[in-house]
Design an enzyme around this catalytic site. Structure first.
Site, PDB file in Angstrom:
ATOM      1  N   MET A 136      -7.329   2.160  -7.959  1.00  0.00           N
ATOM      2  CA  MET A 136      -6.947   1.161  -6.943  1.00  0.00           C
ATOM      3  C   MET A 136      -7.211  -0.232  -7.510  1.00  0.00           C
ATOM      4  O   MET A 136      -8.299  -0.497  -8.032  1.00  0.00           O
ATOM      5  CB  MET A 136      -7.813   1.427  -5.705  1.00  0.00           C
ATOM      6  CG  MET A 136      -7.867   0.295  -4.725  1.00  0.00           C
ATOM      7  SD  MET A 136      -6.775   0.558  -3.342  1.00  0.00           S
ATOM      8  CE  MET A 136      -7.121  -0.912  -2.395  1.00  0.00           C
ATOM      9  N   CYS A 161       1.709   3.712  -3.102  1.00  0.00           N
ATOM     10  CA  CYS A 161       0.736   4.662  -3.658  1.00  0.00           C
ATOM     11  C   CYS A 161       0.227   5.656  -2.616  1.00  0.00           C
ATOM     12  O   CYS A 161      -0.026   6.809  -2.926  1.00  0.00           O
ATOM     13  CB  CYS A 161      -0.465   3.917  -4.249  1.00  0.00           C
ATOM     14  SG  CYS A 161      -0.027   2.986  -5.730  1.00  0.00           S
ATOM     15  N   HIS A 162       0.039   5.193  -1.376  1.00  0.00           N
ATOM     16  CA  HIS A 162      -0.622   6.055  -0.389  1.00  0.00           C
ATOM     17  C   HIS A 162       0.358   6.779   0.529  1.00  0.00           C
ATOM     18  O   HIS A 162      -0.052   7.695   1.243  1.00  0.00           O
ATOM     19  CB  HIS A 162      -1.593   5.217   0.467  1.00  0.00           C
ATOM     20  CG  HIS A 162      -2.680   4.568  -0.359  1.00  0.00           C
ATOM     21  ND1 HIS A 162      -3.795   5.248  -0.765  1.00  0.00           N
ATOM     22  CD2 HIS A 162      -2.787   3.318  -0.868  1.00  0.00           C
ATOM     23  CE1 HIS A 162      -4.570   4.434  -1.486  1.00  0.00           C
ATOM     24  NE2 HIS A 162      -3.978   3.257  -1.563  1.00  0.00           N
ATOM     25  N   HIS A 189       6.378  11.125 -10.898  1.00  0.00           N
ATOM     26  CA  HIS A 189       6.529   9.667 -10.812  1.00  0.00           C
ATOM     27  C   HIS A 189       7.656   9.204 -11.735  1.00  0.00           C
ATOM     28  O   HIS A 189       8.811   9.411 -11.424  1.00  0.00           O
ATOM     29  CB  HIS A 189       5.183   9.010 -11.129  1.00  0.00           C
ATOM     30  CG  HIS A 189       5.127   7.570 -10.752  1.00  0.00           C
ATOM     31  ND1 HIS A 189       5.150   7.140  -9.455  1.00  0.00           N
ATOM     32  CD2 HIS A 189       5.067   6.450 -11.505  1.00  0.00           C
ATOM     33  CE1 HIS A 189       5.115   5.821  -9.412  1.00  0.00           C
ATOM     34  NE2 HIS A 189       5.062   5.376 -10.653  1.00  0.00           N
ATOM     35  N   CYS A 213       0.799  -1.229   0.000  1.00  0.00           N
ATOM     36  CA  CYS A 213       0.000   0.000   0.000  1.00  0.00           C
ATOM     37  C   CYS A 213       0.835   1.285   0.000  1.00  0.00           C
ATOM     38  O   CYS A 213       0.441   2.290  -0.584  1.00  0.00           O
ATOM     39  CB  CYS A 213      -0.934   0.035   1.209  1.00  0.00           C
ATOM     40  SG  CYS A 213      -1.655  -1.555   1.649  1.00  0.00           S
ATOM     41  N   HIS A 234       1.476   7.382 -17.242  1.00  0.00           N
ATOM     42  CA  HIS A 234       2.425   6.460 -16.619  1.00  0.00           C
ATOM     43  C   HIS A 234       3.345   5.941 -17.719  1.00  0.00           C
ATOM     44  O   HIS A 234       3.079   4.910 -18.334  1.00  0.00           O
ATOM     45  CB  HIS A 234       1.685   5.310 -15.917  1.00  0.00           C
ATOM     46  CG  HIS A 234       2.599   4.478 -15.062  1.00  0.00           C
ATOM     47  ND1 HIS A 234       3.516   3.597 -15.600  1.00  0.00           N
ATOM     48  CD2 HIS A 234       2.763   4.415 -13.716  1.00  0.00           C
ATOM     49  CE1 HIS A 234       4.193   3.024 -14.601  1.00  0.00           C
ATOM     50  NE2 HIS A 234       3.758   3.510 -13.457  1.00  0.00           N
TER      51      HIS A 234
HETATM   52 FE1  DHE Z   1       7.154   1.120 -10.364  1.00  0.00          FE
HETATM   53  C1  DHE Z   1       9.622   2.478 -12.368  1.00  0.00           C
HETATM   54  C2  DHE Z   1       7.413   3.755  -8.287  1.00  0.00           C
HETATM   55  C3  DHE Z   1       4.411  -0.006  -8.664  1.00  0.00           C
HETATM   56  C4  DHE Z   1       7.338  -1.818 -12.031  1.00  0.00           C
HETATM   57  N1  DHE Z   1       8.282   2.831 -10.366  1.00  0.00           N
HETATM   58  C5  DHE Z   1       9.234   3.198 -11.278  1.00  0.00           C
HETATM   59  C6  DHE Z   1       9.795   4.460 -10.890  1.00  0.00           C
HETATM   60  C7  DHE Z   1       9.181   4.808  -9.720  1.00  0.00           C
HETATM   61  C8  DHE Z   1       8.228   3.784  -9.398  1.00  0.00           C
HETATM   62  C9  DHE Z   1       9.440   6.034  -8.898  1.00  0.00           C
HETATM   63  C10 DHE Z   1      10.875   5.230 -11.622  1.00  0.00           C
HETATM   64  C11 DHE Z   1      12.238   4.781 -11.203  1.00  0.00           C
HETATM   65  C12 DHE Z   1      13.351   5.474 -11.976  1.00  0.00           C
HETATM   66  O1  DHE Z   1      13.271   5.543 -13.212  1.00  0.00           O
HETATM   67  O2  DHE Z   1      14.302   5.960 -11.356  1.00  0.00           O
HETATM   68  N2  DHE Z   1       6.048   1.791  -8.798  1.00  0.00           N
HETATM   69  C13 DHE Z   1       6.336   2.886  -8.090  1.00  0.00           C
HETATM   70  C14 DHE Z   1       5.371   3.064  -7.032  1.00  0.00           C
HETATM   71  O3  DHE Z   1       5.400   3.937  -6.148  1.00  0.00           O
HETATM   72  C15 DHE Z   1       4.288   2.080  -7.257  1.00  0.00           C
HETATM   73  C16 DHE Z   1       3.076   2.803  -7.847  1.00  0.00           C
HETATM   74  C17 DHE Z   1       3.766   1.384  -6.025  1.00  0.00           C
HETATM   75  C18 DHE Z   1       4.790   0.613  -5.235  1.00  0.00           C
HETATM   76  O4  DHE Z   1       4.442   0.190  -4.136  1.00  0.00           O
HETATM   77  O5  DHE Z   1       5.919   0.443  -5.666  1.00  0.00           O
HETATM   78  C19 DHE Z   1       4.946   1.197  -8.304  1.00  0.00           C
HETATM   79  N3  DHE Z   1       6.057  -0.613 -10.375  1.00  0.00           N
HETATM   80  C20 DHE Z   1       4.989  -0.868  -9.596  1.00  0.00           C
HETATM   81  C21 DHE Z   1       4.490  -2.201  -9.813  1.00  0.00           C
HETATM   82  O6  DHE Z   1       3.511  -2.747  -9.215  1.00  0.00           O
HETATM   83  C22 DHE Z   1       5.281  -2.799 -10.910  1.00  0.00           C
HETATM   84  C23 DHE Z   1       4.377  -2.963 -12.140  1.00  0.00           C
HETATM   85  C24 DHE Z   1       5.850  -4.166 -10.556  1.00  0.00           C
HETATM   86  C25 DHE Z   1       6.913  -4.169  -9.507  1.00  0.00           C
HETATM   87  O7  DHE Z   1       7.982  -4.696  -9.801  1.00  0.00           O
HETATM   88  O8  DHE Z   1       6.679  -3.663  -8.399  1.00  0.00           O
HETATM   89  C26 DHE Z   1       6.316  -1.698 -11.138  1.00  0.00           C
HETATM   90  N4  DHE Z   1       8.259   0.467 -11.931  1.00  0.00           N
HETATM   91  C27 DHE Z   1       8.198  -0.802 -12.437  1.00  0.00           C
HETATM   92  C28 DHE Z   1       9.170  -0.920 -13.501  1.00  0.00           C
HETATM   93  C29 DHE Z   1       9.820   0.326 -13.615  1.00  0.00           C
HETATM   94  C30 DHE Z   1       9.231   1.170 -12.611  1.00  0.00           C
HETATM   95  C31 DHE Z   1       9.386  -2.164 -14.356  1.00  0.00           C
HETATM   96  C32 DHE Z   1      10.933   0.709 -14.579  1.00  0.00           C
HETATM   97  C33 DHE Z   1      10.400   0.989 -15.933  1.00  0.00           C
HETATM   98  C34 DHE Z   1      11.493   1.319 -16.908  1.00  0.00           C
HETATM   99  O9  DHE Z   1      11.333   0.944 -18.076  1.00  0.00           O
HETATM  100  O10 DHE Z   1      12.490   1.962 -16.528  1.00  0.00           O
END
Ligand code: DHE
Length: 560
Positions: free
Chosen positions: A101, A50-51, A337, A47, A379
């Protein structure tokens, strides 16, 4: 059948308009010490992203007790009557909302959902701070630089290796992109969020959601972790110094908790400096938890672009003098983000997702180039760049909250693109997707295809598929590839989300993660980019909950 955000609109639109009332002084449900601990753990894992740790809200709604505790019957909302409290929160957590959500009924048990509904009515516990001393105490230099190989000791084509997050296993798979074979699976922090590459292409840096950062040396016969350090208790981003003369000298890591960024030695991870991001939002309010979202290294200057989620401030941090650190704060919008470079790599494009905007930062001039209005909840991942036949260079983003991909015209110093200037920093076209819930888009300079996923869509069929547009004729509907079916795996109870297309080095294959439950068999499905036919399915049992994939060459050179 998947349930769509049944009560979503009520939650999404109603909660924020609930009037404050003395009734909120009433007690939150009591939890045992054991329940409190479990609630804390689930909240952190599922959680907080996001929150927020303090539950002030960002991508997700504010979940402080004055919203979550049971309201008295008859509390009037703008649109009717609403009562939160355990029962209603259980429904929201189970079925998700139209506000974005996701449904947790296939991730958490009924008991866990009930626990979380009660837990979030209690005051959020505040985790401890994390100082430079804490970082230093956590630092483990497993192999000093002088004891590491001086040349590559294996025959693997390092440029085509894929670093793949095995989310719930707390591991990283390094897969040989030429042979499609798993090279090595390494322990990392929990749910590695991203992997980034050293400028040399030798080291893979990972950052776990639990703040554990690792550096993996691919020069050994088998990839080896040579140092680890903890950045804090909740982290998402990491990058190295890439400017000429500073290659891999420093590493920067950003944390969600505590809200700060840390600078380390690029080869040993020895902690050097911590800088807090607490401060004022673009609206002038003080925020106690401005989390560090995406970070990228500029190649134009010795600078990192550090995007601070809650304040909407984009920091350009000059690393040429760490002791006398200078940074510029560029005002944009909330909540920042993820993002990526435009085609020229002069402009960094970052989603301010709750404002439905994309900010373009001019890293040459050190100022905001534009704030572009887009569809709901952009996103981009890192986005995708190509030359549009009518509008010239465009950078694209998908949307969590809308069934489109937006193409934004980007400025260019190249005289051949001068004629497109009038379109710059506008959404010039929207590509129609079958539904909302996109997370990542991708293309490659050598490809005519543009790939988009939709893993957060509540419909199984959509979430398990990816959509491929023909860039020669964007008016055509995309080809839908059902990745779950193409994997050949038997149907599972939980949705297996098709997530994050990533090209190989040559730009002729696209790898998709089929992200199933922790106990389901997941897969990496590899498509031929020209024919859109399956080339290979990796279903090794070790491939547990694969999510992000980072091709070494494309990550090093920001090819997307
Ligand atoms: Fe991510 C990138 C934050 C949920 C997979 N994600 C990022 C970045 C941030 C972020 C800040 C950029 C990083 C950078 O470039 O320096 N992500 C968050 C969250 O806060 C969020 C919404 C909730 C959480 O609890 O993390 C979240 N993200 C997810 C997932 O549920 C995903 C789909 C699966 C997982 O692994 O947790 C996911 N996020 C990704 C991926 C990237 C990413 C694969 C990098 C993408 C890229 O091509 O560079």
């Amino acid at each position: 059948m998947q349930k769509k955000g049944l009560i979503g609109s009520a939650f999404a639109m109603g909660v924020l308009s609930l009037a404050m009332s003395s009734a909120w002084a009433q007690e939150a449900p009591k939890l045992t010490a054991e329940e409190m601990e479990k609630g804390k753990q689930i909240y952190f894992e599922r959680c907080a992203g996001c929150h927020g740790v303090l539950r002030k809200g960002a991508t997700g709604k504010n979940l402080e007790p004055h919203w979550t505790k049971t309201a008295p019957d008859g509390t009037k909302l703008e649109g009717g009557t609403l009562k939160l409290g355990t029962e209603r929160l259980e429904k929201i957590i189970s079925y998700g909302t139209e506000g974005g959500m996701v449904n947790y009924d296939d991730i958490l048990t009924k008991e866990e959902i009930n626990l979380m509904a009660r837990y979030i009515q209690n005051t959020p516990p505040i985790p401890p701070e994390f100082s430079l001393k804490d970082m230093k105490d956590s630092w483990k230099l497993l192999v000093p630089v002088k004891d590491r190989p001086t040349k590559q000791m294996n025959k693997v084509n390092l440029k085509n290796v894929f670093a793949i997050t095995l989310r719930d296993a707390g591991k990283l798979a390094l897969v040989d992109g030429d042979t499609h074979k798993i090279w090595k699976i390494l322990d990392t922090g929990y749910a590695v969020h991203i992997s980034r590459l050293s400028a040399s292409g030798r080291y893979v840096y990972t950052v776990g959601r639990d703040g554990l950062t690792t550096i993996i040396d691919m020069f050994y016969e088998e990839p080896t972790t040579v140092a680890t350090v903890r950045l804090g208790s909740d982290a998402r981003s990491v990058d190295t110094s890439k400017f000429k003369g500073y290659e891999d000298k420093y590493l920067i890591g950003g944390t969600y908790w505590p809200p700060q960024y840390s600078i380390m030695d690029g080869e040993t991870l020895e902690p050097m400096k911590i800088v807090s991001t607490r401060g004022n939002t673009v609206d002038g309010d003080y925020h106690p938890e401005p989390r560090v979202a995406s970070i990228v290294a500029s190649m134009t200057k010795p600078e990192w672009v550090v995007n601070v989620k809650e304040t909407g401030q984009i920091l350009l941090v000059d690393y040429s003098d760490i002791k006398n650190l200078k940074s510029i704060a560029i005002e944009s919008a909330k909540f920042l983000h993820d993002g990526g470079w435009d085609m020229s790599k002069r402009y960094f494009m970052v989603a301010a997702n709750a404002s439905n905007k994309v900010a373009a930062v001019d890293t040459k001039e050190g100022k905001l180039a534009a704030l572009v209005d887009t569809a709901k909840i952009p996103h981009p991942g890192r986005g995708a760049n190509f030359v549009h036949p009518k509008f010239g260079p465009v950078w694209s983003t998908g949307h969590l909250g809308d069934a489109v991909v937006s193409l934004i015209s980007t400025a260019s110093d190249d005289p051949k693109f001068a004629k497109y200037k009038e379109h710059n920093w506008k959404v010039v076209e929207q590509l129609k997707m079958p539904g909302a819930g996109n997370l990542f888009v991708k293309t490659h300079p050598k490809s005519k295809h543009f790939w988009a996923d939709a893993p957060m869509n509540p419909e199984r069929e959509v979430a398990e598929s990816v959509y491929v547009f023909d860039m020669n004729d964007l008016s055509k509907a995309p080809v839908a590839l059902n990745v779950a079916k193409d994997s050949g795996l038997p149907e599972s109870k939980a949705i297996r989300r098709a997530v994050q297309p990533e090209y190989n080095e040559a730009g002729d294959e696209v790898w998709i993660s089929l992200w199933g439950g922790k106990t389901d068999q997941s897969a990496i499905v590899i498509y031929d980019d020209k024919t859109l036919k399956v080339k290979k399915v990796i279903t090794d049992p070790a491939i547990v909950t694969p999510t992000g994939k980072f091709n070494v060459y494309n990550t090093m050179h920001d090819v997307y």
